[in-house]
Scaffold this active site. Structure first.
Site, short mmCIF file in Angstrom:
data_model
loop_
_atom_site.label_atom_id
_atom_site.label_comp_id
_atom_site.label_asym_id
_atom_site.label_seq_id
_atom_site.Cartn_x
_atom_site.Cartn_y
_atom_site.Cartn_z
N SER A 142 0.71 -1.18 0.02
CA SER A 142 -0.09 0.12 0.10
C SER A 142 0.77 1.23 0.02
O SER A 142 2.06 1.12 0.53
CB SER A 142 -0.78 0.11 1.07
OG SER A 142 -1.82 -1.20 1.14
N1 SAH Z 1 -1.02 -4.32 3.84
C1 SAH Z 1 -0.64 -4.90 2.47
C2 SAH Z 1 -1.44 -4.79 1.26
C3 SAH Z 1 -1.62 -6.07 0.44
S1 SAH Z 1 -2.66 -6.06 -0.89
C4 SAH Z 1 0.92 -4.11 2.52
O1 SAH Z 1 1.02 -3.04 2.47
O2 SAH Z 1 1.85 -5.02 1.41
C5 SAH Z 1 -3.95 -6.87 -0.02
C6 SAH Z 1 -3.46 -8.34 0.44
O3 SAH Z 1 -4.64 -8.86 1.01
C7 SAH Z 1 -2.99 -9.14 -0.77
O4 SAH Z 1 -1.99 -9.60 -0.52
C8 SAH Z 1 -4.29 -10.28 -0.95
O5 SAH Z 1 -3.72 -11.59 -1.19
C9 SAH Z 1 -4.68 -10.38 0.30
N2 SAH Z 1 -6.02 -10.68 0.61
C10 SAH Z 1 -7.32 -10.65 -0.06
N3 SAH Z 1 -8.50 -11.33 0.32
C11 SAH Z 1 -7.92 -11.70 1.55
C12 SAH Z 1 -8.52 -12.79 2.64
N4 SAH Z 1 -9.85 -13.19 2.61
N5 SAH Z 1 -7.68 -13.10 3.62
C13 SAH Z 1 -6.43 -12.64 3.66
N6 SAH Z 1 -5.84 -12.09 2.70
C14 SAH Z 1 -6.43 -11.45 1.70
#
Ligand code: SAH
Length: 219
Positions: free
Chosen positions: A61
């Site tokens: 993010s």
């Molecule tokens: N906070 C992270 C953002 C990653 S993007 C950072 O800054 O690096 C969001 C993430 O949510 C992705 O890696 C995706 O695989 C995950 N995601 C999507 N649906 C999900 C679920 N039901 N449970 C856990 N993770 C999930």
């Protein structure tokens, strides 16, 4: 040419100060080296205030969004926090500075594994990483004082509200696939109190009370 990451980090924090007023959040952002959370070939961009691809169609993010979500959570230090969407683990590391313990759940096993390895290497000892199960969140370890979802949902998932402690707070982007509103949700009596914190764009939250598997698109 060598990049001066410390100087780049300070410049980023100076920019964040225009919108983030909580000094504790800014201090946490100052302590976490974002260059360790981005792919090696993108390290030079680690302190640009923007999301970056981390593989598997997912993103780390934008720093301003990480700071905003953290500010909205209003952590005081004693909390057990659940994060949904570990991704790179950058947001997790920020939460770990401000709470007692962070439980984080990731749907993509490879991302969960590399984030866990990164936490070990950087010495974070109050974070546990889990691969997501069929239900959103991690009901086995509930209740949580705060829950942060770092992926966008079509509505507030009931199953997450149920994992909140009394007086707990859920922060989650809710809206369409392409654009969402950042919401904070607290229980109030039998109902929910919802506050809005502005527009945002996240990759989709996949699951029973969220978007279907087919929406986990590749970038
Ligand atoms: N906070 C992270 C953002 C990653 S993007 C950072 O800054 O690096 C969001 C993430 O949510 C992705 O890696 C995706 O695989 C995950 N995601 C999507 N649906 C999900 C679920 N039901 N449970 C856990 N993770 C999930």
């Amino acid at each position: 040419m060598e990049i001066d990451f410390a100087a780049a980090r300070e410049a980023l924090i100076a920019g964040l100060r225009l919108e983030i007023y909580d000094e504790r959040v800014l201090r946490a952002m100052r302590r976490v080296p974002r260059e360790e959370f981005v792919p090696a070939d993108l390290r030079r961009l680690a302190y640009d205030d923007r999301p970056l691809p981390i593989g598997h169609g997912q993103t780390i993010s934008q720093p301003l969004m990480v700071a905003t979500m953290t500010e909205v959570l209003r952590l005081r230090g004693h909390e057990k926090v659940l994060e949904i969407g570990t991704g790179s683990g950058y947001q997790t590391a920020i939460l770990a500075q401000l709470a007692e313990r962070v439980v984080t759940v990731e749907r993509v096993p490879e991302l969960a594994e590399s984030a866990a390895e990164r936490f070990r290497r950087l010495g974070y000892d109050n974070i546990t990483v889990h691969v997501a199960g069929p239900k959103l969140g991690l009901p086995e370890e509930a209740p949580y004082d705060a829950i942060l979802v770092t992926a966008g949902a079509p509505r507030v998932p009931r199953v997450l509200v149920e994992q909140l402690a009394p007086d707990g707070r859920l922060v989650i982007p809710v809206g369409r696939r392409s654009v969402q509103q950042l919401l904070s949700v607290t229980r109030e009596g039998d109902g929910l109190r919802v506050r809005r914190h502005g527009q945002c764009r996240f990759v989709p939250l996949i699951g029973e009370e969220a978007w279907p598997e087919s929406d986990a698109q590749e970038y």
